[in-house]
Design a protein around this motif. Structure first.
Motif, PDB file in Angstrom:
ATOM      1  N   LYS A 423       0.766  -1.248   0.135  1.00 25.39           N
ATOM      2  CA  LYS A 423      -0.002  -0.016  -0.221  1.00 25.39           C
ATOM      3  C   LYS A 423       1.097   1.220   0.055  1.00 25.39           C
ATOM      4  O   LYS A 423       0.211   2.463   0.344  1.00 25.39           O
ATOM      5  N   GLY A 424       2.057   1.228  -0.279  1.00 27.34           N
ATOM      6  CA  GLY A 424       2.891   2.293  -0.444  1.00 27.34           C
ATOM      7  C   GLY A 424       3.506   2.464   1.041  1.00 27.34           C
ATOM      8  O   GLY A 424       3.699   1.713   1.768  1.00 27.34           O
ATOM      9  N   ASP A 425       4.331   3.637   1.142  1.00 26.35           N
ATOM     10  CA  ASP A 425       4.913   4.073   2.390  1.00 26.35           C
ATOM     11  C   ASP A 425       4.061   4.496   3.402  1.00 26.35           C
ATOM     12  O   ASP A 425       3.012   4.952   3.244  1.00 26.35           O
ATOM     13  N   GLN A 426       4.651   4.123   4.773  1.00 23.84           N
ATOM     14  CA  GLN A 426       4.019   4.300   5.758  1.00 23.84           C
ATOM     15  C   GLN A 426       4.799   5.112   6.670  1.00 23.84           C
ATOM     16  O   GLN A 426       5.868   4.830   6.936  1.00 23.84           O
ATOM     17  N   PHE A 427       4.213   6.150   7.406  1.00 18.91           N
ATOM     18  CA  PHE A 427       4.799   7.060   8.281  1.00 18.91           C
ATOM     19  C   PHE A 427       4.958   6.398   9.694  1.00 18.91           C
ATOM     20  O   PHE A 427       3.892   5.792  10.100  1.00 18.91           O
ATOM     21  N   MET A 428       5.875   6.722  10.357  1.00 15.54           N
ATOM     22  CA  MET A 428       6.187   6.260  11.715  1.00 15.54           C
ATOM     23  C   MET A 428       6.695   7.348  12.478  1.00 15.54           C
ATOM     24  O   MET A 428       7.597   8.290  12.127  1.00 15.54           O
ATOM     25  N   THR A 429       6.560   7.206  13.884  1.00 14.01           N
ATOM     26  CA  THR A 429       7.304   7.920  15.108  1.00 14.01           C
ATOM     27  C   THR A 429       8.316   7.003  15.749  1.00 14.01           C
ATOM     28  O   THR A 429       7.737   6.024  15.775  1.00 14.01           O
ATOM     29  N   ILE A 430       9.315   7.578  16.049  1.00 15.15           N
ATOM     30  CA  ILE A 430      10.321   6.614  16.826  1.00 15.15           C
ATOM     31  C   ILE A 430      10.477   7.229  17.977  1.00 15.15           C
ATOM     32  O   ILE A 430      11.102   8.492  18.202  1.00 15.15           O
ATOM     33  N   LYS A 431      10.370   6.610  19.104  1.00 13.60           N
ATOM     34  CA  LYS A 431      10.737   6.884  20.562  1.00 13.60           C
ATOM     35  C   LYS A 431      11.448   5.984  21.208  1.00 13.60           C
ATOM     36  O   LYS A 431      11.607   4.591  20.725  1.00 13.60           O
ATOM     37  N   ALA A 432      11.990   6.066  22.506  1.00 12.94           N
ATOM     38  CA  ALA A 432      12.758   5.238  23.374  1.00 12.94           C
ATOM     39  C   ALA A 432      12.436   5.333  24.607  1.00 12.94           C
ATOM     40  O   ALA A 432      12.407   6.534  25.308  1.00 12.94           O
ATOM     41  N   LYS A 471       4.054  10.651  29.955  1.00 18.94           N
ATOM     42  CA  LYS A 471       4.900  10.516  28.587  1.00 18.94           C
ATOM     43  C   LYS A 471       4.569   9.677  27.368  1.00 18.94           C
ATOM     44  O   LYS A 471       4.571  10.327  26.346  1.00 18.94           O
ATOM     45  N   LEU A 472       3.857   8.638  27.735  1.00 19.34           N
ATOM     46  CA  LEU A 472       3.635   7.598  26.653  1.00 19.34           C
ATOM     47  C   LEU A 472       2.067   8.282  26.254  1.00 19.34           C
ATOM     48  O   LEU A 472       2.032   8.004  24.876  1.00 19.34           O
ATOM     49  N   ALA A 473       1.353   8.759  26.995  1.00 20.54           N
ATOM     50  CA  ALA A 473       0.063   9.469  26.334  1.00 20.54           C
ATOM     51  C   ALA A 473       0.335  10.389  25.382  1.00 20.54           C
ATOM     52  O   ALA A 473      -0.364  10.698  24.319  1.00 20.54           O
ATOM     53  N   ARG A 474       1.419  11.387  25.856  1.00 22.26           N
ATOM     54  CA  ARG A 474       1.765  12.252  24.782  1.00 22.26           C
ATOM     55  C   ARG A 474       2.350  11.819  23.457  1.00 22.26           C
ATOM     56  O   ARG A 474       2.144  12.448  22.482  1.00 22.26           O
ATOM     57  N   TRP A 475       3.095  10.765  23.564  1.00 16.39           N
ATOM     58  CA  TRP A 475       3.710  10.271  22.340  1.00 16.39           C
ATOM     59  C   TRP A 475       2.545   9.385  21.603  1.00 16.39           C
ATOM     60  O   TRP A 475       2.670   9.825  20.138  1.00 16.39           O
ATOM     61  N   ALA A 479       1.531  10.946  17.610  1.00 14.46           N
ATOM     62  CA  ALA A 479       1.416  10.086  16.782  1.00 14.46           C
ATOM     63  C   ALA A 479       0.181  10.282  15.899  1.00 14.46           C
ATOM     64  O   ALA A 479      -0.124   9.967  14.663  1.00 14.46           O
ATOM     65  N   ILE A 480      -1.073  10.324  16.732  1.00 14.44           N
ATOM     66  CA  ILE A 480      -2.365  10.286  16.160  1.00 14.44           C
ATOM     67  C   ILE A 480      -2.664  11.731  15.465  1.00 14.44           C
ATOM     68  O   ILE A 480      -3.128  11.860  14.273  1.00 14.44           O
ATOM     69  N   LEU A 481      -2.031  12.856  15.946  1.00 18.82           N
ATOM     70  CA  LEU A 481      -1.998  14.213  15.307  1.00 18.82           C
ATOM     71  C   LEU A 481      -1.276  14.220  13.991  1.00 18.82           C
ATOM     72  O   LEU A 481      -1.891  14.785  13.104  1.00 18.82           O
ATOM     73  N   LYS A 512       0.346   0.281  16.590  1.00 18.31           N
ATOM     74  CA  LYS A 512      -0.480   1.279  15.777  1.00 18.31           C
ATOM     75  C   LYS A 512      -0.884   2.410  17.061  1.00 18.31           C
ATOM     76  O   LYS A 512      -1.247   1.836  17.922  1.00 18.31           O
ATOM     77  N   PRO A 513      -0.814   3.584  16.607  1.00 17.36           N
ATOM     78  CA  PRO A 513      -1.312   4.766  17.515  1.00 17.36           C
ATOM     79  C   PRO A 513      -2.467   4.604  18.210  1.00 17.36           C
ATOM     80  O   PRO A 513      -2.511   4.524  19.416  1.00 17.36           O
ATOM     81  N   ARG A 514      -3.486   4.064  17.426  1.00 20.93           N
ATOM     82  CA  ARG A 514      -4.706   4.299  18.150  1.00 20.93           C
ATOM     83  C   ARG A 514      -5.295   3.125  18.985  1.00 20.93           C
ATOM     84  O   ARG A 514      -5.660   3.123  20.041  1.00 20.93           O
TER      85      ARG A 514
END
Length: 583
Positions: A423-432, A471-475, A479-481, A512-514
């Motif tokens: 389905k093409g490229d997927q965007f992602m956020t990376i945290k640690a 912190k995790l809720a903000r991440w 990602a959803i925004l 998955k963010p949601r």
């Protein structure tokens, strides 16, 4: 005493309402034997459960101050008090010397065979042992081993030097009343000329709700590298993967200083402007514990949510929501590397370097947005640009069609990945997430990642969700925004618990963010309701500058109106230093 004499005693009782009970001196005509006769004092409120019983003392040896017998307070007999029982000791033999004031000095530890102690049915372990059953001296049970060995089925309790356990865990709350009260400092000094406009409790914020759409892209800038899937195969049992230090140019300007947002504001694309970092803190405010503040500018019909240098949320927090969070050295923490500020700097350092390391930097395989990075100038910068994409997205916060309200948010994505289904490229956020020392104060009862990340990964993640809820809720909110398809969260630990400069990567998980937000019981509609409420407060006021402050020690938000030149002196104070550096 004959019956007529007894009648005289009854007749001699006082009729005055101010007195209660017989007199100490016998009245005229009454035998002198009754002089100074003791009687049991009682109250008008005493419940007469049964007649007086003078045969049983309230203590087993006649001394006061000890509970015992049926007359002692007992929840099973609280409605059946014995008349006069509280004064039974008046008729008991008083010892010439009170033995309770003496104690035997004995430095040897003695065994206890009583049930109870710390934890659920566990007992205090004084020396050695393996928790509940082993050891030199223990009590019955094994669910709360205190000092000694491995704690059997009970979990480790850091405060008493216990070992590690297979089940249970630390029983938080024991003797917490004996700890010094921890007072945090505010993120900004409240000045006398600031005017308090509103004070909102978190309980009110949690009841707000506003449904919005998923948003639409307005502009997009920057470029992204592809995620290296080899990092998904890393395990704690495999070859050690060091966290590398990389020099990359990364930009995160505040809202009003963003040139793209300035252009969008001039074109009247929206009335509210913010960045995902600022907006996520406001949307997750009820989960926050540490102090923070947001600067709000009202100019005409436009509202800008800005961050201030040192606002409290520019750096990544560590175990903010833990029951026993990290302490400052002034509060008793002997290790400065595990202080909150030091851990926050370490976590921020880890997040930046981890996001740069897990992508394949190849100019041939590179995803570019419509526009180049708006903050990077190749002619002036000496460091290469980090993998970062900026998506300016618009959301509808309107309550009615007569008064439309829109907000534009600058969101960020860190990498792209090829979709497995084409389905093409997927965007992602990376945290640690980072582990500093599972035995240190402030670890929040987290298990050792090297031992449990493979066999009990769910328990590790659940503990992090509890200790780092904000912190995790903000991440997840960021990602959803950004409408990211995936979240990659790395698990990074210190190579040596006593060295905060070297780290290893123990594993990477994708979500998955949601779905991740649902696991944390995160309600985005509540966050949008908080944003709309705060913005409406400022829109109903005159043009100016406002500061939203989270109280450092209470679950309260306060909105202040401040002079328009507030915080400008901080910028002026730094200008001479910059000029000296240039010279």
């Amino acid at each position: 005493m004959s019956f007529p004499d007894f009648a005289k005693v009854i007749a001699a009782l006082p009729s005055d309402d101010a007195e209660w009970g017989p007199r100490n001196t016998a009245p005229e005509g009454v035998p002198a034997i009754l002089n100074n006769a003791p009687y049991a004092p009682y109250s008008k409120g005493d419940k007469l459960g049964r007649m007086a019983d003078w045969t049983t003392d309230s203590s087993k040896d006649g001394r006061d101050g000890q509970r015992g017998g049926r007359q002692a307070y007992n929840r099973n007999f609280r409605d059946q008090q014995v008349y006069g029982a509280g004064a039974s000791s008046l008729f008991s033999l008083q010892h010439a010397e009170d033995e309770a004031t003496f104690s035997v000095v004995d430095n040897q530890r003695t065994s206890t065979k009583t049930r109870g102690g710390f934890g659920r049915g566990g007992g205090t372990v004084f020396r050695g042992g393996r928790g509940g059953r082993g050891g030199q001296v223990t009590a019955r049970g094994g669910r709360g081993g205190a000092q000694g060995g491995r704690g059997g089925r009970g979990g480790r309790d850091d405060r008493y030097g216990g070992g590690r356990g297979g089940r249970g865990g630390r029983r938080f709350g024991w003797r917490d009343f004996d700890k010094p009260q921890r007072l945090r400092d505010a993120s900004v000094n409240i000045k006398p000329d600031w005017k308090l406009l509103e004070e909102i409790d978190f309980s009110r914020l949690s009841k707000l709700n506003l449904e919005t759409d998923e948003g639409e892209d307005v502009e997009s800038y920057g470029s992204l590298y592809y995620y290296d899937k080899q990092y998904d195969k890393i395990t704690p049992k495999g070859p050690e993967k060091r966290l590398q230090i990389s020099e990359r140019a990364y930009y995160n300007p505040t809202t009003s200083e963003d040139p793209v947002i300035q252009q969008l504001a001039e074109r009247d694309e929206a009335t509210i402007f913010a960045t995902d970092q600022i907006l996520s803190m406001l949307m997750c405010a009820p989960r926050s514990v540490n102090p923070w503040d947001i600067l709000i500018l009202r100019q005409g019909n436009k509202v800008f949510l800005d961050k201030r240098e040192g606002a409290g949320f520019e750096f990544v927090s560590v175990n903010e929501n833990a029951i026993d969070p990290p302490m400052d050295p002034t509060d008793g923490n002997k290790e400065s590397i595990n202080a909150p500020q030091a851990l926050s700097l370490e976590a921020t350092f880890i997040n930046l370097n981890f996001a740069h390391q897990v992508v394949s930097e190849s100019e041939e395989r590179k995803f570019s947005f419509e526009n180049e990075n708006p903050f990077y100038n190749p002619s002036e910068e000496t460091e290469p640009l980090a993998s970062k994409g900026y998506k300016y997205r618009r959301f509808d916060l309107s309550v009615s069609e007569e008064e439309p309200v829109h907000i534009i948010v600058r969101t960020e994505v860190d990498a792209v990945i090829k979709s497995p289904v084409g389905k093409g490229d997927q965007f992602m956020t990376i945290k640690a997430l980072n582990e500093f020392d599972d035995k240190a104060q402030g670890a929040g009862g987290a298990p050792n990642w090297r031992d449990k990340l493979v066999s009990q990964k769910g328990a590790v993640i659940a503990t992090e969700m509890k200790n780092n809820s904000c912190k995790l809720a903000r991440w997840a909110t960021q990602a959803i925004l950004a409408k990211a398809d995936l979240m990659k969260i790395g698990f990074v630990s210190r190579a040596n618990p006593k060295d905060a400069g070297k780290h290893v990567i123990l594993g990477v998980s994708g979500y998955k963010p949601r779905e991740f937000a649902n696991q944390m019981n995160l309600n985005l509609a509540n966050g949008w309701g908080i944003v709309r409420t705060i913005v409406d407060m400022c829109r109903n006021m005159s043009d100016g500058k406002y500061v939203l402050v989270k109280d450092p020690n209470k679950t309260v938000l306060r909105l202040y109106e401040v002079p328009f030149n507030t915080f400008d002196e901080d910028l002026e104070a730094r200008e001479p230093v910059a000029e000296e550096d240039e010279e």
